[in-house]
Enzyme design. Structure first.
Site, PDB file in Angstrom:
ATOM      1  N   THR A 122     -54.807 -33.812 -47.703  1.00 20.70           N
ATOM      2  CA  THR A 122     -54.979 -34.719 -48.599  1.00 20.70           C
ATOM      3  C   THR A 122     -56.694 -35.271 -47.798  1.00 20.70           C
ATOM      4  O   THR A 122     -57.119 -35.902 -48.680  1.00 20.70           O
ATOM      5  CB  THR A 122     -54.878 -35.750 -49.348  1.00 20.70           C
ATOM      6  OG1 THR A 122     -54.125 -36.462 -47.665  1.00 20.70           O
ATOM      7  CG2 THR A 122     -53.885 -35.262 -50.277  1.00 20.70           C
ATOM      8  N   ALA A 140     -47.684 -27.555 -31.921  1.00 18.88           N
ATOM      9  CA  ALA A 140     -46.278 -28.282 -32.568  1.00 18.88           C
ATOM     10  C   ALA A 140     -47.226 -28.688 -33.463  1.00 18.88           C
ATOM     11  O   ALA A 140     -46.292 -29.357 -35.238  1.00 18.88           O
ATOM     12  CB  ALA A 140     -45.736 -28.452 -31.825  1.00 18.88           C
ATOM     13  N   GLY A 141     -48.637 -29.133 -34.040  1.00 16.29           N
ATOM     14  CA  GLY A 141     -48.830 -29.698 -35.689  1.00 16.29           C
ATOM     15  C   GLY A 141     -49.108 -31.107 -35.525  1.00 16.29           C
ATOM     16  O   GLY A 141     -48.497 -31.590 -36.123  1.00 16.29           O
ATOM     17  N   ASP A 188     -56.044 -37.476 -37.842  1.00 14.20           N
ATOM     18  CA  ASP A 188     -55.126 -37.228 -37.016  1.00 14.20           C
ATOM     19  C   ASP A 188     -56.034 -38.580 -36.214  1.00 14.20           C
ATOM     20  O   ASP A 188     -55.609 -39.159 -35.196  1.00 14.20           O
ATOM     21  CB  ASP A 188     -55.751 -35.694 -36.133  1.00 14.20           C
ATOM     22  CG  ASP A 188     -54.987 -34.481 -36.714  1.00 14.20           C
ATOM     23  OD1 ASP A 188     -54.072 -35.633 -37.904  1.00 14.20           O
ATOM     24  OD2 ASP A 188     -55.239 -33.614 -37.134  1.00 14.20           O
ATOM     25  N   TYR A 225     -57.497 -22.714 -42.838  1.00 11.36           N
ATOM     26  CA  TYR A 225     -57.729 -24.221 -42.973  1.00 11.36           C
ATOM     27  C   TYR A 225     -59.561 -24.787 -43.630  1.00 11.36           C
ATOM     28  O   TYR A 225     -59.218 -25.197 -44.727  1.00 11.36           O
ATOM     29  CB  TYR A 225     -57.323 -24.543 -41.305  1.00 11.36           C
ATOM     30  CG  TYR A 225     -57.585 -26.764 -41.952  1.00 11.36           C
ATOM     31  CD1 TYR A 225     -57.100 -27.375 -42.000  1.00 11.36           C
ATOM     32  CD2 TYR A 225     -59.015 -27.354 -41.837  1.00 11.36           C
ATOM     33  CE1 TYR A 225     -56.836 -28.499 -42.086  1.00 11.36           C
ATOM     34  CE2 TYR A 225     -59.715 -28.320 -42.210  1.00 11.36           C
ATOM     35  CZ  TYR A 225     -58.657 -29.553 -41.919  1.00 11.36           C
ATOM     36  OH  TYR A 225     -58.377 -30.695 -42.283  1.00 11.36           O
TER      37      TYR A 225
HETATM   38  C1  GLA Z   1     -54.808 -31.180 -39.606  1.00 13.04           C
HETATM   39  C2  GLA Z   1     -55.929 -31.526 -39.922  1.00 13.04           C
HETATM   40  C3  GLA Z   1     -55.861 -32.934 -40.733  1.00 13.04           C
HETATM   41  C4  GLA Z   1     -55.097 -32.847 -41.554  1.00 13.04           C
HETATM   42  C5  GLA Z   1     -54.373 -32.640 -41.422  1.00 13.04           C
HETATM   43  C6  GLA Z   1     -53.804 -31.188 -43.182  1.00 13.04           C
HETATM   44  O1  GLA Z   1     -53.637 -32.043 -38.631  1.00 13.04           O
HETATM   45  O2  GLA Z   1     -56.905 -31.932 -38.621  1.00 13.04           O
HETATM   46  O3  GLA Z   1     -57.113 -33.410 -40.413  1.00 13.04           O
HETATM   47  O4  GLA Z   1     -56.407 -32.015 -42.636  1.00 13.04           O
HETATM   48  O5  GLA Z   1     -53.861 -30.799 -40.477  1.00 13.04           O
HETATM   49  O6  GLA Z   1     -53.395 -32.802 -43.486  1.00 13.04           O
END
Ligand code: GLA
Length: 384
Positions: free
Chosen positions: A35, A121-122, A170, A220
Site C-alpha cells: 500500500t 526474510a522480509g 521500511d 515488485y
Molecule cells: C517491500 C518494500 C516496501 C513495501 C513492501 C510491501 O518491503 O520495501 O516499501 O512496499 O515491500 O508492503
C-alpha cells in the site's frame, strides 16, 4: 559481545582509533502490504534486530569499509563514487550518492558494518543498512536532516542505486520506530502516530520460509506499474485521483469494465487492504485480537489471489496455522515471493506450534523452518 561492541572493537583494531557507532533496525508490518507506494496506509513496527555501523573519518580521501558478516573488505575512492561490483557496499554508496545529489559532500570515512537482521526474510535488512548509513553521515557532518528527510533520501538511494522502486515504509519505520509501539503511517501525507502494540497473552511470531524467489524484485516493479495503469484509467473520469489511495470502492466498481481483469484485481486488493489497516487500528484499540487476526488472514488471501505476490511456501505456512485455535491470524509479510509470515500466536503455544508444523513444512519443501518472536525496538540512534 553485542554487535555494537563487535563493530567498535573491529574498528579500533583495524584503524587504531575510536569510532562513533550507530544502529538502525529492521521492521515488521502488522498489516498494509503493497500500500505504501500507492499512497496508502501501513502499520509497521521497528524490531530489536538492527544494522550496526562503526564509522570514523578517513584521511586520504579513500575509505576502507569492512563487512563483519561477510568477512569482506572494500576500498572506496570518494572522488569517484560509482556502483560497486559487490552487493553490500552499494547500500552505503547509494546514500553517499544521494547526499551528493542534495549538494552535500560527505567526507571520506572508514566503516565496519554488521547486522543481525536476517537477510531475505522480509525484515528490511537492506533498509536498515541504508538508514544507519544516512543517519550516521547526517550526524557526522551535522547536516541536520530530519528523520523524515533521511527516510526519503534512503528511499531514493534504493530506487536509483539498487533499482527497486520501494515505498517509504521500511526506511520510515527504521528511523521512527518506538519500542512497544506500531506506527500508523499515511504514506501520502506522511502523517503518523504511534499506537501501543498490546496483545495481552499473544505474541507476534514470524515463520521464515527460508526461501527468496528470484521474482521478488522484478515482480515488485511490475506491481507498481499495474497500479499506476489502473490509476491512469480511473483518473480520466476523476482527475483528483493521483494514486490508488484516492480510489474508492465505488469508483473501482464503476470502472471495472474498462480495466483489464488483471489490473482490476491488483487495484481491488490495494483498495481493500487500505480499509483493513484502519479496521486493524480499531481492533488494536479495542483489544479485539480475534478481529485483528481475521484481518491478517483476509490480507493474505488478497495477496495470494488478487495481488499474486505470495508463493507456495508462504501459502503453506498460512494454511498450516489456520486451523490452530491458538493462532489468531497470519499472513505473508513484506514484498512477497518468500520471506516470513507474520502470526499472532498465544504465548504458551509458540513452541508447540513450531514443533507441530516444522516437520510438515520440511517434508513439503525440504527446508528447515525457523521462527522469530518479534520484540519491538527503537529507531535509528547513536550508541554511546
Ligand atoms: C517491500 C518494500 C516496501 C513495501 C513492501 C510491501 O518491503 O520495501 O516499501 O512496499 O515491500 O508492503
Amino acid at each position: 559481545m553485542s554487535l555494537a561492541e563487535k563493530v567498535r572493537q573491529i574498528y579500533q583494531q583495524q584503524f587504531a582509533e575510536t569510532p562513533r557507532v550507530f544502529s538502525a533496525p529492521g521492521r515488521v508490518n502488522i498489516i498494509g502490504e503493497h500500500t505504501d507506494y500507492n499512497g496508502g496506509l501501513v502499520l509497521p513496527a521497528a524490531i530489536d534486530k538492527a544494522a550496526y555501523l562503526a564509522i570514523g573519518p578517513a584521511n586520504s580521501g579513500r575509505g576502507r569499509w569492512i563487512s563483519a558478516d561477510f568477512s569482506d573488505e572494500v576500498e572506496i575512492d570518494f572522488s569517484r563514487i560509482t556502483k560497486h561490483p559487490g552487493r553490500w557496499p552499494n547500500y552505503l554508496l547509494g546514500i553517499i550518492d544521494q547526499f551528493r545529489k542534495d549538494g552535500r559532500d560527505p567526507r571520506a570515512f572508514n566503516a565496519v558494518l554488521a547486522a543481525d537482521v536476517p537477510i531475505g526474510a522480509g525484515l528490511s535488512s537492506s533498509a536498515a543498512i541504508e538508514t544507519v548509513t544516512a543517519y550516521a553521515i547526517n550526524e557526522l557532518e551535522q547536516y541536520n536532516y530530519s528523520k523524515l528527510d533521511l527516510a526519503l533520501l534512503a528511499q531514493r538511494a534504493e530506487h536509483e542505486y539498487i533499482g527497486l522502486k520501494v515505498g517509504i515504509m521500511d526506511m520510515f519505520a527504521s528511523l521512527h520506530g518506538k519500542q512497544g509501539h506500531v506506527m500508523r503511517l499515511d504514506c501520502r501525507s506522511l502523517d503518523y502516530y504511534y499506537a501501543p502494540l498490546d496483545l495481552a497473552n499473544y505474541k507476534i511470531v514470524l515463520l521464515d520460509t527460508g526461501v527468496k524467489h528470484e521474482l521478488a524484485s522484478s515482480e515488485y516493479n511490475v506491481r507498481r506499474q499495474q497500479c499506476e495503469e489502473g490509476v491512469g484509467i480511473i483518473r480520466k473520469d476523476h482527475p483528483e485521483v493521483k494514486q490508488l489511495r484516492d480510489v474508492t470502492t465505488d469508483m473501482l466498481e464503476t470502472h471495472k469494465g474498462m480495466l483489464d481483469p488483471l489490473i482490476y484485481k491488483r487495484c481491488y486488493y490495494v483498495v481493500e487492504e487500505n480499509k483493513r489497516v484502519d479496521k486493524a487500528c480499531e481492533a488494536l484499540r479495542q483489544g479485539s485480537l480475534d478481529k485483528l487476526g481475521l484481518l491478517l488472514y483476509e490480507s493474505h488471501a488478497g495477496l495470494q489471489y488478487d495481488y499474486e505476490v505470495s508463493c507456495r511456501e508462504l501459502d503453506l505456512l498460512v494454511k498450516l496455522v489456520k486451523d490452530e485455535t491458538f493462532v489468531l491470524g497470519a499472513r505473508m509479510m513484506g514484498g512477497g515471493f518468500g520471506g516470513c509470515t507474520i502470526n499472532i500466536v498465544h504465548k504458551d503455544s509458540i513452541e508447540a506450534l513450531v514443533e507441530k508444523i516444522g516437520p510438515v513444512y520440511k517434508e513439503n519443501t525440504g527446508t528447515e523452518l525457523h521462527h522469530y518472536e518479534v520484540v519491538t525496538g527503537d529507531g535509528a540512534r547513536e550508541i554511546s
